[in-house]
Design a protein around this motif. Structure first.
Motif: not given
Length: 841
Positions: A708-714
């Motif tokens: 999930t590190t690679f999932i942008p907050s947006s």
């Protein structure tokens, strides 16, 4: 602050803190199984969740106490207190007697144990919660370190328990927690070093900085970090010294067991391992020992005997044997030995030989080949090595082969067929580190297990099982008989009642049950000659015949066997005697929740096997009270301040997040606990199965969190609305198809089972590790001050789920508990779906 300077030490600190928390949680199940009844062992899961949840609530309610510039210092302090509290709470908890009753005394003792034992989890939870709150921008990798540490803890616990035993293992866990403190201290020193370097750079460019404001703070930090390092080192040395001293003197030990004070003298041997606490004492009764022995056994036979106890509860005798079988000839006079009168020169399989009594019995009858399957290696070692001279190294006797394995797993794997398969009074009343109700014998008393026995009997073979008999209401024997009837009918027997004989021996010693009953299930119908043989043996030895084909002597058994609709008979019977299945394998728990206050149930049968309901009642009351008083109560009192003054979030948004994280807390535990139970049957050895399951689940959840590190907050909301439905859909396989797959593959080799288990848990673990860090990211975009609150609510619902999972499993089965977890995860979609869009900070 330059966070990179403390990133690695803090991650290692989180790793060791999480490792210690998980190891402590599981180690307590081993201690609780000795100090309490086994039903209470899974309470450690509830205690851990309660402490962890309470820590998040505390941070939310009092944020002014946890300023960002003191983050590293607080991590050092709370991890240090966590380590120290493990030791202190162990000492206190071992002094609290346990009263297993639904009474004021029972509530107080359970509540006191709960609170005292939850303190380390509260402090460990504070450490993790603070790290999560202050470094929320790297929540994915923090949660990864947390889960990986917990997973390694699962693996590390087994050798720790085997090497050190229960209390000493907890002391070792305190030492590991202190290692985490040293890593957090390293991060604090890094911060101090960075602050000094920053000041030097500022001075070089001519910055005007007050001496007091630039120098006094780092100086105090330097003194603080130095003192904390020295203090941590001294405590670490002290804990190591205490552990080494206790290994020699055993002054930190269990003093109470099942509500009574343990005698300090008289033990010949004690040994802990990951399965149990094994202790051996002398047997002082006159005459030979045996719950099902005929009075004829007194005739010239009085051998010396020892008693081996499992978790200070279940006893199995160890008989002195010098190789002369005539000296133990009295074993022929036991009601558990009846099958041997029908089979000579036979191949025998004995499940759970314990102290060796059934092995000796088979030798006395001169049987050809005897195989014993014992799951606990310490029991084998105790009989054959520690007391080898006393037993004549019984398990190495010619014709005897002892296999260390779980009985059900061994039978599924072997190609051998047997003349007699025997299991006599197999119930240890002891919990593995998997928690309560996860007993190896539970999987021995199911319809699927009985079908396995049927298919591993020779064409004329006999299954013999013995259970306690209560005159007023022989529920255990009735349930055992129901199992035999249903399994034999499913195996193709047209008239299973023709394959059954039940004979009992009324107790001639002052012991709880009225006697012991032996069920004989023959693959072929019993012949007239075989029936007459057993009738004659029973007449000579004073046994009472309960049932022979066509001739029921007891009204309860007559109704059961003669019932045209056995399902209706089960439903209307005073207790639940319906045949257990692998989905609901709780053979000993026959009291339905609705019948708990039924005055028609005779009080003499309210023994330890029926206390599970009252235990769950007490625990549910204690858990609910503590969650309300310490978690939900404070949140309600401070709710207005929390929503308006602190979080600045709209009420609907706050409620959405609370619902979401509550669902995650319920979902994770409601999936985890029944999966542990399911895979224990598959992998055989309960404790090793637990380690593989938890390690795999936590490892892959950690990897999922890291991804999930690679999932942008947006994109967080978008991904959650995809992940949660996929997770719910994936659980369909584990609910409906996994049991059949386990049964089909039960006979494959253990190494392949472990590999397959890891592969089966990989997709589930990956998906289960994603919703929480993604949820934290989402909360951070709305109101970061809500993070400790939602973390605490997640912990609180996990507490309730740990009890709810067992209630659902006992009443409806493991599939129902898994469906509950599936519903929780799918329900989590709703608050996320209706969450209004908001710009990222």
């Amino acid at each position: 602050m330059n966070l990179s300077t403390s990133k690695i030490p803090n991650l290692l600190g989180v790793f060791f803190t999480s490792l210690a928390i998980l190891m402590l949680e599981l180690a307590l199940t081993r201690i609780f199984s000795v100090t309490m009844w086994y039903h209470f062992a899974f309470m450690s899961i509830s205690i851990a969740m309660f402490g962890l949840g309470l820590s998040g609530i505390y941070i939310y309610l009092f944020p002014h106490q946890f300023k960002p510039h003191k983050a590293e210092k607080h991590l050092v302090l709370f991890s240090l207190f966590f380590s120290l509290s493990i030791f202190v709470s162990l000492i206190v908890q071992l002094q609290i007697p346990f009263i297993p009753e639904l009474s004021l005394e029972g509530f107080i003792t359970v509540g006191a144990t709960y609170l005292v034992t939850s303190i380390p989890f509260f402090l460990g939870g504070l450490t993790l919660s603070l790290a999560l709150f202050h470094y929320r921008h790297m929540v994915s990798i923090l949660y990864f370190s947390d889960l990986i540490g917990a997973g390694i803890g699962c693996i590390l616990l087994i050798p720790t328990l085997n090497l050190l035993g229960g209390p000493n293992a907890v002391l070792a866990i305190a030492i590991l927690a202190m290692v985490g403190t040293l890593f957090f201290n390293s991060a604090l020193r890094n911060k101090e070093r960075w602050t000094r370097e920053d000041e030097q750079k500022s001075a070089e460019v001519g910055a005007r900085v007050s001496l007091q404001s630039t120098s006094s703070y780092p100086l105090s930090m330097a003194l603080s970090s130095s003192k904390l390092f020295t203090f941590s080192g001294l405590l670490l040395a002290l804990l190591i010294t205490v552990l080494l001293a206790n290994l020699q003197n055993d002054f930190v030990r269990v003093r109470f067991s099942k509500g009574t004070t343990l005698q300090e003298e008289g033990f010949l041997y004690k040994k802990w391992n990951a399965f149990s606490l094994i202790s051996v004492t002398r047997e002082y009764d006159e005459g030979p020992f045996g719950w099902g022995l005929s009075e004829k056994a007194y005739e010239g036979n009085d051998p010396e005997e020892l008693m081996m106890y499992i978790d200070e509860a279940a006893g199995t005798p160890i008989t002195r044997f010098d190789g002369d079988l005539e000296k133990v000839n009295y074993l022929k006079y036991d009601v558990t030995a009846l099958a041997h009168y029908l089979k000579k020169d036979a191949d025998i399989l004995i499940i759970g030989p314990g102290g060796g009594r059934d092995i000796l019995t088979a030798l006395v009858f001169r049987q050809k080949k005897i195989t014993g399957v014992e799951v606990n290696p310490v029991i084998i070692q105790t009989v054959n090595e520690v007391f080898g001279d006393f037993t004549h190294h019984l398990y190495d006797y010619p014709g005897v082969n002892i296999v260390m394995d779980e009985g059900r797993s061994y039978i599924a794997r072997t190609n051998e067929l047997y003349d007699i398969i025997q299991a006599s009074l197999i119930d240890t009343w002891a919990a593995t580190t998997a928690g309560a109700f996860i007993l190896t014998e539970n999987n021995l008393y199911t319809q699927e297990a009985f079908l396995n026995y049927f298919h591993h009997l020779k064409e004329d073979g006999i299954l013999t099982m013995s259970r306690w008999f209560f005159e007023g209401l022989p529920a255990e024997s009735l349930r055992l008989s129901a199992l035999g009837l249903e399994a034999w009918q499913k195996a193709g027997a047209r008239h299973p009642e023709q394959h059954m004989i039940i004979i009992k021996k009324t107790s001639w010693k002052a012991f709880g049950p009225n006697g012991v009953a032996t069920l004989l299930m023959k693959k072929q119908p019993f012949t007239t000659e075989e029936i007459q043989t057993l009738l004659e043996v029973s007449r000579q030895l004073g046994f009472e015949v309960i049932y022979t084909p066509g001739s029921p002597q007891d009204p309860y058994f007559a109704q059961l066997i003669g019932s045209a609709d056995r399902s209706a008979f089960y439903e209307n019977f005073l207790l639940d005697i319906s045949p257990p299945t692998d989905n609901k394998p709780f053979f000993f728990h026959m009291m339905r929740f609705r019948d708990f206050f039924n005055k028609n149930i005779p009080p003499e049968i309210m023994n330890m096997n029926f206390r599970a309901v009252s235990v769950l009642g007490i625990l549910l009351l204690v858990v609910t009270s503590l969650v309300v008083v310490f978690i939900l109560g404070p949140l309600w009192i401070f709710s207005k301040e929390g929503i308006s003054a602190r979080s600045h979030a709209q009420t609907p948004e706050t409620i959405s997040f609370l619902v979401y994280f509550s669902c995650l807390g319920l979902g994770f535990i409601l999936v985890e606990i029944p999966l542990i139970q399911r895979f224990i049957l598959f992998l055989g050895h309960p404790i090793y199965a637990l380690s593989v399951i938890l390690f795999s689940l936590l490892l892959f959840s950690g990897v999922g969190s890291y991804l999930t590190t690679f999932i942008p907050s947006s994109q967080t909301k978008k991904y959650l609305l995809k992940i949660l439905p996929i997770l719910g859909l994936l659980l369909v396989f584990y609910i409906f198809y996994l049991p059949d797959l386990i049964n089909v593959l039960l006979a494959i080799k253990t190494g392949y089972k472990i590999l397959l288990t890891v592969l089966l848990l990989l997709p589930l673990g990956l998906l289960m590790g994603m919703p929480l860090p993604l949820g934290i990211k989402l909360v951070d975009t709305y109101a970061s001050t809500l993070i400790p609150w939602v973390w605490g609510v997640n912990g609180a619902t996990s507490v309730l789920a740990s009890v709810l999972a067992m209630v659902l499993a006992i009443t409806l089965g493991f599939s129902a508990a898994l469906i509950g977890g599936q519903i929780a995860y799918l329900t989590a979609i709703i608050p996320i779906y209706f969450l209004p869009a908001k710009n990222n900070k």
